[in-house]
Design a protein around this motif. Structure first.
Motif, mmCIF file in Angstrom:
data_model
loop_
_atom_site.group_PDB
_atom_site.id
_atom_site.type_symbol
_atom_site.label_atom_id
_atom_site.label_comp_id
_atom_site.label_asym_id
_atom_site.label_seq_id
_atom_site.Cartn_x
_atom_site.Cartn_y
_atom_site.Cartn_z
ATOM 1 N N PRO A 179 11.447 -21.088 12.197
ATOM 2 C CA PRO A 179 10.984 -22.103 11.244
ATOM 3 C C PRO A 179 11.611 -21.927 9.872
ATOM 4 N N LEU A 180 11.785 -23.033 9.172
ATOM 5 C CA LEU A 180 12.206 -23.001 7.778
ATOM 6 C C LEU A 180 10.950 -22.818 6.932
ATOM 7 N N ARG A 181 10.937 -21.807 6.094
ATOM 8 C CA ARG A 181 9.768 -21.535 5.254
ATOM 9 C C ARG A 181 10.146 -21.759 3.798
ATOM 10 N N PRO A 182 9.754 -22.914 3.252
ATOM 11 C CA PRO A 182 10.063 -23.181 1.835
ATOM 12 C C PRO A 182 9.473 -22.102 0.937
ATOM 13 N N GLY A 183 10.249 -21.697 -0.043
ATOM 14 C CA GLY A 183 9.783 -20.688 -0.984
ATOM 15 C C GLY A 183 10.105 -19.265 -0.590
ATOM 16 N N LEU A 184 10.550 -19.057 0.652
ATOM 17 C CA LEU A 184 10.921 -17.708 1.064
ATOM 18 C C LEU A 184 12.263 -17.340 0.441
ATOM 19 N N GLU A 185 12.276 -16.282 -0.310
ATOM 20 C CA GLU A 185 13.495 -15.861 -0.991
ATOM 21 C C GLU A 185 14.384 -15.055 -0.049
ATOM 22 N N LEU A 186 15.554 -15.582 0.176
ATOM 23 C CA LEU A 186 16.542 -14.930 1.037
ATOM 24 C C LEU A 186 17.876 -14.885 0.306
ATOM 25 N N PRO A 187 18.722 -13.894 0.567
ATOM 26 C CA PRO A 187 18.552 -12.837 1.576
ATOM 27 C C PRO A 187 17.452 -11.851 1.199
ATOM 28 N N ALA A 188 16.890 -11.233 2.252
ATOM 29 C CA ALA A 188 15.844 -10.235 2.070
ATOM 30 C C ALA A 188 16.113 -9.059 2.989
ATOM 31 N N THR A 189 15.865 -7.872 2.489
ATOM 32 C CA THR A 189 15.975 -6.668 3.311
ATOM 33 C C THR A 189 14.570 -6.187 3.647
ATOM 34 N N VAL A 190 14.280 -6.113 4.929
ATOM 35 C CA VAL A 190 12.960 -5.679 5.390
ATOM 36 C C VAL A 190 13.054 -4.215 5.796
ATOM 37 N N ARG A 191 12.158 -3.407 5.223
ATOM 38 C CA ARG A 191 12.109 -1.979 5.558
ATOM 39 C C ARG A 191 10.666 -1.608 5.863
ATOM 40 N N ASN A 192 10.450 -0.976 6.997
ATOM 41 C CA ASN A 192 9.111 -0.486 7.321
ATOM 42 C C ASN A 192 9.206 0.531 8.459
ATOM 43 N N HIS A 193 8.051 0.990 8.899
ATOM 44 C CA HIS A 193 7.999 1.932 10.021
ATOM 45 C C HIS A 193 7.423 1.196 11.222
ATOM 46 N N LEU A 194 8.224 1.093 12.280
ATOM 47 C CA LEU A 194 7.788 0.427 13.498
ATOM 48 C C LEU A 194 7.517 1.471 14.574
ATOM 49 N N LEU A 195 6.475 1.214 15.337
ATOM 50 C CA LEU A 195 6.182 2.104 16.454
ATOM 51 C C LEU A 195 5.717 1.282 17.639
ATOM 52 N N THR A 196 5.890 1.841 18.820
ATOM 53 C CA THR A 196 5.420 1.213 20.053
ATOM 54 C C THR A 196 4.460 2.178 20.737
ATOM 55 N N ARG A 197 3.472 1.607 21.401
ATOM 56 C CA ARG A 197 2.489 2.416 22.117
ATOM 57 C C ARG A 197 2.530 2.078 23.597
ATOM 58 N N ARG A 198 2.407 3.101 24.421
ATOM 59 C CA ARG A 198 2.406 2.908 25.865
ATOM 60 C C ARG A 198 1.273 1.954 26.257
ATOM 61 N N GLY A 199 1.630 0.959 27.073
ATOM 62 C CA GLY A 199 0.631 0.004 27.539
ATOM 63 C C GLY A 199 0.456 -1.207 26.645
ATOM 64 N N GLN A 200 1.126 -1.227 25.482
ATOM 65 C CA GLN A 200 1.046 -2.379 24.583
ATOM 66 C C GLN A 200 2.372 -3.118 24.560
ATOM 67 N N TRP A 201 2.304 -4.439 24.626
ATOM 68 C CA TRP A 201 3.523 -5.246 24.635
ATOM 69 C C TRP A 201 4.157 -5.327 23.249
ATOM 70 N N GLN A 202 3.327 -5.442 22.223
ATOM 71 C CA GLN A 202 3.838 -5.638 20.870
ATOM 72 C C GLN A 202 4.052 -4.308 20.148
ATOM 73 N N ALA A 203 5.058 -4.288 19.291
ATOM 74 C CA ALA A 203 5.245 -3.153 18.397
ATOM 75 C C ALA A 203 4.266 -3.285 17.230
ATOM 76 N N GLU A 204 4.145 -2.229 16.430
ATOM 77 C CA GLU A 204 3.233 -2.224 15.291
ATOM 78 C C GLU A 204 3.959 -1.727 14.047
ATOM 79 N N VAL A 205 3.460 -2.174 12.895
ATOM 80 C CA VAL A 205 3.921 -1.638 11.620
ATOM 81 C C VAL A 205 2.946 -0.549 11.189
ATOM 82 N N SER A 206 3.486 0.617 10.856
ATOM 83 C CA SER A 206 2.667 1.727 10.380
ATOM 84 C C SER A 206 2.973 1.931 8.893
ATOM 85 N N PRO A 207 2.140 1.380 8.001
ATOM 86 C CA PRO A 207 2.473 1.372 6.572
ATOM 87 C C PRO A 207 2.513 2.744 5.912
ATOM 88 N N ASP A 208 1.862 3.722 6.501
ATOM 89 C CA ASP A 208 1.801 5.040 5.870
ATOM 90 C C ASP A 208 2.899 6.001 6.334
#
Length: 305
Positions: A179-208
């Motif tokens: 989707p086009l999101r008006p107001g979203l400032e790009l380019p953008a660099t996304v940095r975070n901690h991603l993890l996956t858990r056994r038995g879960q389809w989706q990954a998660e963001v771990s902010p700490d």
């Protein structure tokens, strides 16, 4: 590890093998047939395989059920393959030389055989089609993702090229429809901690947790209420690009996992994920040449393409 298999590949798959253990003082097996029955009867018709001479020793001679038990002995065989639904779409061979093959993969085709997708995988299909029995992928590409994939033609080349990918010396660029999101400032660099858990389809963001995933997101062009974005991953976490687009409020079109897990049949090929591994470049670790490859596919992707 076993010695070289006496059986050639079948449908691009190596023969399976088992090895008898050292005979204990009171071994329960008098014959090879007894041991094979105990070891494999839950998954194979052992009696039928023995009758049809489908078990073989290292010298390619058939295992006979009444053969005396032999400790530390390898036995090879080909399993029966379950019927698989053919995954539509063409595997385009973009480049091939004696060391590597670069292909453009359609969506829904697994890179390696796993689970219900064995013959319907890039490796198995191309080993057979290209007559390259040692063909193996040098990096990963999700089953639902389309685009460029690099494979080694033989085991002897695998180490040098795979190390290059592990050291992040390969430039990868993806294209995504979202989707086009008006107001979203790009380019953008996304940095975070991603993890996956056994038995879960989706990954998660771990902010700490410390950053382990980084992507550059850029706007390429606008298509009414949608847009095509250029994505440059600087790391390679599971579902990284899909998670980073979702986190910006622009989930990739026809993503079966983000923002919500959808109940889509594994054999439903109508709506491919609109994510394409579109460009790839690196300096060849063997001859020093600069390699640059571009996908022949374009967005939007269509089912059975």
């Amino acid at each position: 590890m076993p010695p070289r298999s006496p059986l050639s590949q079948r449908h691009g798959l190596d023969a399976a093998w088992v090895c008898t253990p050292e005979r204990a003082h009171h071994s329960p097996w008098a014959t090879m047939g007894q041991w094979l029955d105990e070891r494999l009867s839950e998954s194979l018709d052992v009696a039928g395989f023995l009758t049809d001479e489908r078990f073989v020793y290292e010298n390619a001679s058939a295992v006979v059920g009444d053969d005396p038990y032999r400790p530390n002995t390898f036995v090879w065989f080909h399993r029966d393959l379950a019927a698989e639904v053919v995954v539509p779409g063409r595997i385009h061979v973009i480049y091939r030389d004696e060391r590597i093959v670069v292909i453009d993969k359609p969506a829904f085709l697994s890179t390696i055989p796993r689970g219900r997708h064995v013959v319907q995988s890039v490796v198995v299909r191309l080993r057979d089609e290209l007559e390259l029995p040692e063909l193996s992928p040098l990096h990963r590409l999700d089953r639902v993702t389309s685009g460029l994939l690099v494979l080694a033609t033989e085991r002897r080349w695998r180490g040098a090229y795979q190390s290059m990918f592990q050291r992040r010396e390969v430039g990868k660029t993806y294209s995504a429809l979202a989707p086009l999101r008006p107001g979203l400032e790009l380019p953008a660099t996304v940095r975070n901690h991603l993890l996956t858990r056994r038995g879960q389809w989706q990954a998660e963001v771990s902010p700490d947790e410390p950053v382990n995933a980084e992507s550059l997101i850029e706007l390429d062009r606008v298509l009414d209420k949608l847009a095509i974005y250029t994505l440059t991953p600087r790391t390679g976490r599971t579902h990284q690009l899909r998670m980073h687009m979702f986190g910006l409020g622009i989930p990739i079109v026809d993503d079966p996992l983000y923002p919500v897990v959808q109940d889509v049949s594994v054999h439903d090929f109508r709506r491919p994920l609109q994510l394409l591994a579109s460009r790839l470049n690196f300096t060849d670790p063997i001859d020093g040449r600069v390699r640059e490859f571009t996908s022949v596919r374009t967005l939007p992707l269509h089912g059975e393409e």
